[in-house]
Write a protein that holds these residues in place. Structure first.
Motif, PDB file in Angstrom:
ATOM      1  N   PHE A   1       2.879   3.350   8.731  1.00 23.32           N
ATOM      2  CA  PHE A   1       2.671   3.190   7.288  1.00 23.32           C
ATOM      3  C   PHE A   1       1.324   3.773   6.855  1.00 23.32           C
ATOM      4  O   PHE A   1       1.208   4.306   5.741  1.00 23.32           O
ATOM      5  CB  PHE A   1       2.754   1.713   6.902  1.00 23.32           C
ATOM      6  N   CYS A   2       0.313   3.670   7.712  1.00 21.34           N
ATOM      7  CA  CYS A   2      -0.985   4.265   7.376  1.00 21.34           C
ATOM      8  C   CYS A   2      -0.886   5.792   7.319  1.00 21.34           C
ATOM      9  O   CYS A   2      -1.444   6.434   6.418  1.00 21.34           O
ATOM     10  CB  CYS A   2      -2.034   3.842   8.404  1.00 21.34           C
ATOM     11  N   ILE A   3      -0.183   6.383   8.276  1.00 21.59           N
ATOM     12  CA  ILE A   3       0.012   7.839   8.265  1.00 21.59           C
ATOM     13  C   ILE A   3       0.801   8.262   7.034  1.00 21.59           C
ATOM     14  O   ILE A   3       0.494   9.255   6.361  1.00 21.59           O
ATOM     15  CB  ILE A   3       0.725   8.293   9.554  1.00 21.59           C
ATOM     16  N   LEU A   4       1.841   7.474   6.703  1.00 25.36           N
ATOM     17  CA  LEU A   4       2.664   7.772   5.535  1.00 25.36           C
ATOM     18  C   LEU A   4       1.840   7.698   4.251  1.00 25.36           C
ATOM     19  O   LEU A   4       1.942   8.577   3.379  1.00 25.36           O
ATOM     20  CB  LEU A   4       3.824   6.779   5.478  1.00 25.36           C
ATOM     21  N   THR A   5       1.006   6.674   4.136  1.00 26.53           N
ATOM     22  CA  THR A   5       0.164   6.520   2.949  1.00 26.53           C
ATOM     23  C   THR A   5      -0.868   7.634   2.857  1.00 26.53           C
ATOM     24  O   THR A   5      -1.115   8.180   1.763  1.00 26.53           O
ATOM     25  CB  THR A   5      -0.542   5.152   2.978  1.00 26.53           C
ATOM     26  N   ALA A   6      -1.471   7.993   3.990  1.00 26.98           N
ATOM     27  CA  ALA A   6      -2.447   9.079   4.002  1.00 26.98           C
ATOM     28  C   ALA A   6      -1.797  10.399   3.592  1.00 26.98           C
ATOM     29  O   ALA A   6      -2.402  11.204   2.863  1.00 26.98           O
ATOM     30  CB  ALA A   6      -3.073   9.204   5.391  1.00 26.98           C
ATOM     31  N   CYS A   7      -0.559  10.635   4.032  1.00 28.05           N
ATOM     32  CA  CYS A   7       0.157  11.856   3.645  1.00 28.05           C
ATOM     33  C   CYS A   7       0.429  11.872   2.144  1.00 28.05           C
ATOM     34  O   CYS A   7       0.330  12.922   1.489  1.00 28.05           O
ATOM     35  CB  CYS A   7       1.470  11.962   4.418  1.00 28.05           C
TER      36      CYS A   7
ATOM     37  N   MET B   1       0.824  -1.198   0.000  1.00 26.67           N
ATOM     38  CA  MET B   1       0.000   0.000   0.000  1.00 26.67           C
ATOM     39  C   MET B   1       0.866   1.259   0.000  1.00 26.67           C
ATOM     40  O   MET B   1       0.584   2.227  -0.717  1.00 26.67           O
ATOM     41  CB  MET B   1      -0.920  -0.004   1.223  1.00 26.67           C
ATOM     42  N   VAL B   2       1.925   1.238   0.793  1.00 28.93           N
ATOM     43  CA  VAL B   2       2.831   2.391   0.845  1.00 28.93           C
ATOM     44  C   VAL B   2       3.544   2.566  -0.489  1.00 28.93           C
ATOM     45  O   VAL B   2       3.690   3.689  -0.997  1.00 28.93           O
ATOM     46  CB  VAL B   2       3.850   2.224   1.987  1.00 28.93           C
TER      47      VAL B   2
END
Length: 329
Positions: A191-197, A113-114
C-alpha cells in the motif's frame, strides 16, 4: 490442569519501576491528544459546510480509525502494571482484543491513505469527469468496503493465533509470524508503494499541466495558475499526511518483522516504537490545523468561544416607544 490463579500467583512478585510509570504517562497523554484532535476533525467536517467534500469523507473515515487507535492505546497501560498484566494475559480474548482493535485501526489508516491518494489522482488526471466518478454514494460504498476489509484483516488474530495459558500477551508470542510478516508487513509495503506511485503520478501530471498553462498564458491573458496552485496545495497536504504516516509506522514495522524473523528485539524497543506508531493518529489533526485554512477556521470557531456583548438599551428608545404606545391608546 490450567488455573488462572496459579499463573497470576507465580508472576505477582514483579515491582513497578520508573520506566513503567513513564510509559503509562506517555500512553495516557497520547490517548488524550489523539482522541481530542480526531474528535475535533470529525466535528469540524460535520458542522462546517465548506468541509463536506468527497476528499474530506475519506479524511473523516481516517479520523474515526485514528480515534479508535487513540482509545486502544489505553489497553496498552495494563502491560506496564505487573499485577494487572498477567490477568490480561491469562484471559484469551481480552489479550487478543487488545491486538485486534489495534490492527483494525491500523489497517483502516493504511487503506484510507491509499483511498485519498487514488481520489487525488483521479481529481488531477480527470478533473472534468471527477464530479461524475467521485459521487457521494460511490464514496460511501468505498468507505464501507474499506472498513469491511480492515475488519477482516484486523480480526484474524481472533481465530489464528499462538495464545496458550500462562503465556505473556506479547505481540511476538501471541500472534503468528505469518500474520505479522506475510500479511501485515506485506500489505503495508504494498500500500505504501501504491500510494507513492499515485503521488508520483500526480506530480508528473501537475508538471505537464503547468507547462500547458504557461504556454496558454503566453498566447492569452487568461490564467488558470491560481486554481492549479490551489489544487497542488491540497495534494501537498495529503502528501505530507502520508509522509508523516510512513515515518511513524516504519520503525514499528521493521522491529516487528525483525522480531518474527529471529532478530532479537528488546522490549524497550517495542515500548518506544508502538507510541511512535500511534502518534501518527494524532498528527493528522496538527497537519490540517497548520496547513489547511478551512480546517483551521473550523477549529478556531469551535474552540474559541466569543462572548456576545449585550448593548445597554438606550433611554431615548424607551421614551420613543412609550410615547408611541400612549398615542396608540
Amino acid at each position: 490442569m490450567y488455573s488462572g490463579n496459579n499463573c497470576l500467583h507465580a508472576n505477582t512478585t514483579d515491582l513497578m519501576t520508573w520506566q513503567n510509570y513513564v510509559f503509562i504517562a506517555i500512553n495516557v497523554v497520547l490517548t488524550i491528544f489523539i482522541c481530542s484532535g480526531n474528535f475535533l476533525t470529525i466535528i469540524a467536517v460535520w458542522r462546517t459546510p465548506v468541509l463536506r467534500t468527497v476528499p474530506n469523507m475519506y479524511v473523516t473515515s481516517l479520523a474515526v480509525a485514528d480515534f479508535i487507535a487513540g482509545a486502544v492505546i489505553l489497553l496498552q497501560v495494563p502491560i506496564f502494571i505487573p499485577s494487572v498484566k498477567h490477568i490480561v494475559s491469562d484471559i484469551k480474548y481480552l489479550c487478543l482484543f487488545r491486538h485486534v482493535t489495534f490492527f483494525v485501526s491500523v489497517s483502516m489508516s493504511v487503506v484510507s491513505m491509499v483511498a485519498i491518494a487514488f481520489d487525488r489522482t483521479i481529481y488531477i488526471s480527470c478533473p472534468l469527469r471527477y464530479m461524475q466518478l467521485a459521487t457521494t454514494k460511490r464514496t460511501w460504498m468505498v468507505i464501507v468496503c474499506m472498513w469491511i476489509f480492515s475488519l477482516l484483516i484486523g480480526t484474524m488474530p481472533f481465530y489464528y493465533n499462538n495464545w496458550k495459558p500462562c503465556m505473556n500477551c506479547s505481540i511476538f508470542r501471541v500472534l503468528k509470524m505469518e500474520y505479522q510478516v506475510y500479511i501485515q508487513t506485506s500489505l503495508f509495503a504494498f500500500f505504501c508503494i501504491l500510494t507513492a506511485c499515485c503521488y508520483g503520478n500526480i506530480l508528473r501530471i501537475a508538471r505537464r499541466q503547468q507547462r500547458q498553462i504557461l504556454e496558454q498564458t503566453t498566447r492569452s491573458r487568461q490564467s488558470h495558475k491560481p486554481q492549479l496552485a490551489q489544487d497542488l496545495k491540497l495534494v501537498k497536504l495529503f502528501g505530507l499526511v502520508f509522509g508523516v504516516f510512513f515515518i511513524c509506522y516504519l520503525p514499528a514495522i521493521i522491529s516487528v518483522a525483525g522480531g518474527h524473523l529471529g532478530i532479537y528485539v528488546p522490549q524497550m524497543v517495542t515500548n518506544i516504537t508502538v507510541p511512535i506508531l500511534v502518534l501518527n493518529s494524532g498528527m493528522n489533526f496538527v497537519v490540517y490545523a497548520v496547513k489547511n485554512k478551512d480546517f483551521r477556521r473550523a477549529f478556531v470557531k469551535m474552540t474559541c468561544t466569543k462572548r456576545s456583548k449585550i448593548n445597554p438599551v438606550d433611554p431615548t428608545i424607551i421614551t420613543v416607544l412609550s410615547k408611541s404606545d400612549e398615542s396608540s391608546r
